[in-house]
Design a protein around this motif. Structure first.
Motif, PDB file in Angstrom:
ATOM      1  N   ASP A 164      69.420  33.239  42.888  1.00 52.28           N
ATOM      2  CA  ASP A 164      70.203  34.238  43.607  1.00 52.28           C
ATOM      3  C   ASP A 164      71.682  33.869  43.566  1.00 52.28           C
ATOM      4  OD1 ASP A 164      70.998  36.351  45.154  1.00 52.28           O
ATOM      5  OD2 ASP A 164      69.996  35.708  46.980  1.00 52.28           O
ATOM      6  N   THR A 165      72.313  34.113  42.414  1.00 55.48           N
ATOM      7  CA  THR A 165      73.735  33.793  42.286  1.00 55.48           C
ATOM      8  C   THR A 165      74.599  34.714  43.140  1.00 55.48           C
ATOM      9  OG1 THR A 165      74.053  35.292  40.405  1.00 55.48           O
ATOM     10  CG2 THR A 165      73.390  33.021  39.909  1.00 55.48           C
ATOM     11  N   LEU A 166      74.044  35.868  43.527  1.00 53.81           N
ATOM     12  CA  LEU A 166      74.801  36.852  44.299  1.00 53.81           C
ATOM     13  C   LEU A 166      74.732  36.618  45.810  1.00 53.81           C
ATOM     14  CD1 LEU A 166      73.848  40.127  42.383  1.00 53.81           C
ATOM     15  CD2 LEU A 166      76.122  39.100  42.505  1.00 53.81           C
ATOM     16  N   THR A 167      73.964  35.640  46.235  1.00 51.57           N
ATOM     17  CA  THR A 167      73.820  35.428  47.674  1.00 51.57           C
ATOM     18  C   THR A 167      75.165  35.198  48.352  1.00 51.57           C
ATOM     19  OG1 THR A 167      72.800  34.059  49.384  1.00 51.57           O
ATOM     20  CG2 THR A 167      73.434  32.946  47.355  1.00 51.57           C
ATOM     21  N   ALA A 168      75.265  35.717  49.578  1.00 51.34           N
ATOM     22  CA  ALA A 168      76.487  35.500  50.353  1.00 51.34           C
ATOM     23  C   ALA A 168      76.380  34.280  51.254  1.00 51.34           C
ATOM     24  CB  ALA A 168      76.800  36.741  51.184  1.00 51.34           C
ATOM     25  N   TYR A 169      75.291  33.532  51.148  1.00 53.37           N
ATOM     26  CA  TYR A 169      75.141  32.279  51.900  1.00 53.37           C
ATOM     27  C   TYR A 169      75.250  31.112  50.929  1.00 53.37           C
ATOM     28  CZ  TYR A 169      73.846  33.490  56.712  1.00 53.37           C
ATOM     29  OH  TYR A 169      73.861  33.899  58.018  1.00 53.37           O
ATOM     30  N   LYS A 170      76.429  30.515  50.912  1.00 51.22           N
ATOM     31  CA  LYS A 170      76.671  29.356  50.063  1.00 51.22           C
ATOM     32  C   LYS A 170      77.354  28.283  50.905  1.00 51.22           C
ATOM     33  CE  LYS A 170      76.992  31.730  45.590  1.00 51.22           C
ATOM     34  NZ  LYS A 170      76.965  33.177  45.872  1.00 51.22           N
ATOM     35  N   LEU A 171      76.843  27.068  50.808  1.00 46.27           N
ATOM     36  CA  LEU A 171      77.343  25.939  51.585  1.00 46.27           C
ATOM     37  C   LEU A 171      77.958  24.932  50.620  1.00 46.27           C
ATOM     38  CD1 LEU A 171      77.555  24.289  54.199  1.00 46.27           C
ATOM     39  CD2 LEU A 171      75.154  23.647  53.912  1.00 46.27           C
ATOM     40  N   TYR A 172      79.241  24.662  50.799  1.00 48.67           N
ATOM     41  CA  TYR A 172      79.994  23.839  49.855  1.00 48.67           C
ATOM     42  C   TYR A 172      80.522  22.561  50.518  1.00 48.67           C
ATOM     43  CZ  TYR A 172      80.559  28.453  47.572  1.00 48.67           C
ATOM     44  OH  TYR A 172      80.367  29.694  47.006  1.00 48.67           O
ATOM     45  N   PRO A 173      80.733  21.500  49.724  1.00 48.62           N
ATOM     46  CA  PRO A 173      81.430  20.319  50.254  1.00 48.62           C
ATOM     47  C   PRO A 173      82.914  20.646  50.451  1.00 48.62           C
ATOM     48  CG  PRO A 173      80.920  20.032  47.919  1.00 48.62           C
ATOM     49  CD  PRO A 173      80.272  21.301  48.335  1.00 48.62           C
ATOM     50  N   GLY A 174      83.433  20.329  51.627  1.00 48.36           N
ATOM     51  CA  GLY A 174      84.791  20.708  51.970  1.00 48.36           C
ATOM     52  C   GLY A 174      85.855  20.141  51.043  1.00 48.36           C
ATOM     53  N   LYS A 175      85.776  18.860  50.734  1.00 49.77           N
ATOM     54  CA  LYS A 175      86.809  18.231  49.906  1.00 49.77           C
ATOM     55  C   LYS A 175      86.849  18.837  48.514  1.00 49.77           C
ATOM     56  CE  LYS A 175      86.977  13.746  52.259  1.00 49.77           C
ATOM     57  NZ  LYS A 175      86.765  12.292  52.141  1.00 49.77           N
ATOM     58  N   VAL A 176      85.675  19.155  47.971  1.00 51.59           N
ATOM     59  CA  VAL A 176      85.621  19.764  46.639  1.00 51.59           C
ATOM     60  C   VAL A 176      86.299  21.126  46.658  1.00 51.59           C
ATOM     61  CG1 VAL A 176      84.074  20.712  44.883  1.00 51.59           C
ATOM     62  CG2 VAL A 176      83.551  18.517  45.928  1.00 51.59           C
ATOM     63  N   MET A 177      86.018  21.910  47.701  1.00 50.27           N
ATOM     64  CA  MET A 177      86.589  23.252  47.781  1.00 50.27           C
ATOM     65  C   MET A 177      88.098  23.206  48.028  1.00 50.27           C
ATOM     66  SD  MET A 177      84.030  24.880  46.994  1.00 50.27           S
ATOM     67  CE  MET A 177      84.887  26.442  47.015  1.00 50.27           C
ATOM     68  N   GLN A 178      88.546  22.267  48.842  1.00 51.41           N
ATOM     69  CA  GLN A 178      89.981  22.166  49.115  1.00 51.41           C
ATOM     70  C   GLN A 178      90.756  21.787  47.846  1.00 51.41           C
ATOM     71  OE1 GLN A 178      91.514  23.010  51.785  1.00 51.41           O
ATOM     72  NE2 GLN A 178      90.105  22.922  53.500  1.00 51.41           N
ATOM     73  N   ALA A 179      90.094  21.046  46.965  1.00 47.51           N
ATOM     74  CA  ALA A 179      90.759  20.606  45.731  1.00 47.51           C
ATOM     75  C   ALA A 179      90.617  21.612  44.594  1.00 47.51           C
ATOM     76  CB  ALA A 179      90.177  19.254  45.297  1.00 47.51           C
ATOM     77  N   MET A 180      89.708  22.567  44.740  1.00 40.12           N
ATOM     78  CA  MET A 180      89.416  23.506  43.653  1.00 40.12           C
ATOM     79  C   MET A 180      90.513  24.571  43.555  1.00 40.12           C
ATOM     80  SD  MET A 180      85.979  25.825  43.030  1.00 40.12           S
ATOM     81  CE  MET A 180      84.905  24.377  42.897  1.00 40.12           C
ATOM     82  N   ASN A 181      90.967  24.828  42.337  1.00 33.37           N
ATOM     83  CA  ASN A 181      91.942  25.894  42.093  1.00 33.37           C
ATOM     84  C   ASN A 181      91.182  27.197  41.827  1.00 33.37           C
ATOM     85  OD1 ASN A 181      94.255  27.383  41.469  1.00 33.37           O
ATOM     86  ND2 ASN A 181      94.187  26.781  39.317  1.00 33.37           N
ATOM     87  N   ILE A 182      91.023  28.011  42.858  1.00 31.78           N
ATOM     88  CA  ILE A 182      90.283  29.264  42.728  1.00 31.78           C
ATOM     89  C   ILE A 182      91.272  30.368  42.356  1.00 31.78           C
ATOM     90  CG2 ILE A 182      88.749  30.894  43.885  1.00 31.78           C
ATOM     91  CD1 ILE A 182      88.020  28.621  45.817  1.00 31.78           C
ATOM     92  N   GLU A 183      90.950  31.113  41.302  1.00 37.13           N
ATOM     93  CA  GLU A 183      91.900  32.073  40.755  1.00 37.13           C
ATOM     94  C   GLU A 183      91.547  33.528  41.056  1.00 37.13           C
ATOM     95  OE1 GLU A 183      93.193  29.591  36.783  1.00 37.13           O
ATOM     96  OE2 GLU A 183      91.339  30.766  36.694  1.00 37.13           O
ATOM     97  N   THR A 184      90.263  33.832  41.225  1.00 36.04           N
ATOM     98  CA  THR A 184      89.844  35.221  41.383  1.00 36.04           C
ATOM     99  C   THR A 184      90.050  35.695  42.824  1.00 36.04           C
ATOM    100  OG1 THR A 184      87.582  34.421  41.704  1.00 36.04           O
ATOM    101  CG2 THR A 184      88.177  35.142  39.493  1.00 36.04           C
TER     102      THR A 184
END
Length: 241
Positions: A164-184
């Motif tokens: 289910d790649t479309l799920t709206a429930y995703k739990l991420y590691p905070g440090k990884v997300m803070q460092a990630m350059n999200i473009e979209t």
């Protein structure tokens, strides 16, 4: 005690946001050793979404004007989050916040990131053979088919089976997300993040969750074109540096 930041992007959800926040705040994550930080990002709503959220003193509310897309709201929420882990929560009532608990359990068992799978949740309610595995009786055929195709597309590109790649429930590691350059900036942000987590070698674990689909008339915002954008996004970030 680690902090779970719950990021809620919201656009014109006046009818649902207060009820949702009541449910979210009542989930006993502390029993599993996680305190909660709840963040609402009002993405240029034309109704009283922000005002309804601001009724809750413990909830942090940020407002973006004009409307900039769900992905941009998610990015703002990630930027403002201070938690060790970040969970994305849609502002409607399609998902059950009680499912935070099995997701956090999976995290404690060694997952780097946890996805709540609607497909797995529905399959556990479907004994025996069915032509449409994982499809909720009230889910339209188009969104179900799109989910199946994206599962196969992700497997082909990345060698990872995500039901289910479309799920709206995703739990991420905070440090990884803070460092990630999200473009979209739109619904495709989910797929950009998935692609980057896989390419970083993070362990993504899926757990079954409940799902209560709503119709376009009830406020469903994702459109067929978003499925095509998701296909392109997964392809782009398979090879983009």
């Amino acid at each position: 005690m680690p902090v779970l930041s719950i990021v809620i992007p919201a656009y014109n959800e006046e009818a649902f946001i207060a009820k949702l926040l009541e449910i979210v705040l009542a989930v006993p994550t502390e029993q599993l050793g996680f305190t909660k930080e709840v963040i609402v990002v009002d993405d240029g709503s034309k109704d009283r979404t922000a005002a309804e959220a601001q009724r809750f003193p413990s909830v942090k509310v940020f407002i973006q004007v004009p409307n900039q897309g769900k992905g941009k709201a998610v990015r703002r929420g990630i930027k403002e989050a201070t938690g060790d882990y970040i969970l994305i929560q849609d502002a409607d009532l399609e998902y059950a916040p009680a499912d935070y608990l099995p997701m956090l359990e999976a995290l404690k068992k060694g997952a780097d990131s946890v996805y709540g799978s609607r497909a797995l949740g529905q399959r556990r309610k479907q004994p025996g053979f069915t032509l449409f595995p994982g499809r909720h009786p009230e889910q339209r055929f188009g969104p179900w088919l799109a989910s199946q195709l994206l599962t196969w597309w992700t497997a082909l590109l990345y060698g990872r089976w995500i039901t289910d790649t479309l799920t709206a429930y995703k739990l991420y590691p905070g440090k990884v997300m803070q460092a990630m350059n999200i473009e979209t900036t739109g619904f495709e942000t989910d797929h950009e993040i998935t692609a980057k987590l896989i390419r970083q070698g993070l362990k993504i674990v899926e757990v079954p969750i409940d799902y209560f689909p709503r119709s376009v008339e009830e406020g469903k915002k994702i459109k067929p074109i978003d499925g095509l954008i998701a296909v392109w996004t997964l392809l782009k970030y398979r090879f983009a540096s």
